[in-house]
Write an enzyme that holds these catalytic residues in place. Structure first.
Site: not given
Ligand code: NAD
Length: 274
Positions: A70-71, A104, A179, A254
């Site tokens: 999740l975000p 994260t 991280k 963030k």
């Molecule tokens: P994203 O925003 O693409 O995906 C997050 C998903 O969570 C969304 O699809 C959203 O609809 C869903 N969501 C939010 N609240 C919800 C709820 N209550 N119930 C169900 N679903 C819910 O984000 P991402 O890029 O996939 O990143 C996710 C995490 O991983 C973050 O914490 C980010 O910092 C970390 N991260 C991302 C990357 C990257 O390259 N994108 C790399 C390493 C770590």
């Protein structure tokens, strides 16, 4: 029957990272139940063989393992602990279910969630990832786990199907702390790499030639190697695909905020400002 066939994994959060990660669990042979607030994301995974669920309850109730991606901390808290209006995962599962949060988030929230779970007899580990969307798709992510030895060992059995490195950073919350340190460094390297390339391009240097020079010089870094910000230099980098999909600026912002907050709590001076 093999272990995968006997294990049902609930995957919550199917965004840029969660979708390819869930997809790799399916490819490994696990039964995967998926949920996101966005129905189209559920449908895409359903077409790959996952069970698409329309509620959190339906997703996690029968699972042995719950993975969240999740975000931010507020989303993890809401999904796992629940809110005034919605039940959380902890109210919906039996006490032999194991929880892995790959988002994260701030270490304090990770520790608080681990503590509430532990009071209910449920094991929770924080396991944030590094490697981006390309690493999630290729199954080569690095996972950084915070939790007990037994939590680390149980988590490794699942995470190794989505990544190639699984580290035990320490106790609950320590995965997030490691991280955050990494992303504080990554954000700085990304910004500096953009500035250096921009300076070169502005002075008529070819970005690919300049990148190759710096890759064989002391400016070499992960961004130049795998995430070059100039379109066309690296085929698989987001820059070569209209900057999608990738690590969104709001998520990096963030993470840098998490780094600044952590530095403040440690009474350390960090030379960045919000
Ligand atoms: P994203 O925003 O693409 O995906 C997050 C998903 O969570 C969304 O699809 C959203 O609809 C869903 N969501 C939010 N609240 C919800 C709820 N209550 N119930 C169900 N679903 C819910 O984000 P991402 O890029 O996939 O990143 C996710 C995490 O991983 C973050 O914490 C980010 O910092 C970390 N991260 C991302 C990357 C990257 O390259 N994108 C790399 C390493 C770590």
């Amino acid at each position: 029957m093999n272990e995968q066939a006997n294990t049902t994994i609930a995957f919550v959060g199917l965004g840029n990272m969660g979708s390819p990660m869930a997809s790799n669990l399916l490819k490994a042979g696990f039964a995967v139940r998926v949920y996101d607030r966005v129905p189209a994301l559920i449908e895409a995974l359903r077409q790959e063989g996952a069970v698409g669920c329309s509620s959190l309850r339906d997703t996690v109730e029968s699972a042995n393992i719950v993975v969240t991606m999740l975000p931010a901390g507020e989303h993890v808290k809401a999904v796992i602990l629940g809110t005034e209006s919605d039940e959380g995962v902890l109210e919906l599962i039996s006490d032999d279910t194991f929880l892995i949060d790959c988002s994260t988030i701030d270490p304090d929230t990770a520790r608080a969630v681990a503590s509430v779970a532990s009071e209910k007899g449920i094991e929770f580990v924080d396991a944030p990832v590094s490697g981006g969307v390309a690493g999630a798709t290729a199954g080569t992510l690095t996972f950084i786990v915070g939790g007990t030895d037994s939590g680390f060992s149980k988590a490794t059995a699942i995470l190794s199907h989505m990544g190639k490195n699984v580290f035990h950073a320490g106790k609950a919350g320590d995965g997030q702390m490691a991280k955050i340190c990494n992303n504080l460094l990554l954000g700085s390297v990304m910004a500096a790499t953009c500035e250096a390339l921009n300076l070169g391009v502005d002075n008529d240097l070819n970005p690919e030639v300049l990148s190759n020079i710096m890759l064989q010089s002391s400016g070499r870094n992960w961004v130049l190697e795998l995430y070059n910000p100039c379109p066309g230099v690296l085929e698989h980098a987001p820059a070569s695909h209209q900057y999608t999909p990738g690590f969104m600026c709001k998520l990096m912002s963030k993470d840098l905020g998490l780094g600044l907050d952590a530095a403040k709590l440690s009474n350390l001076q960090c030379p960045w400002e919000r």
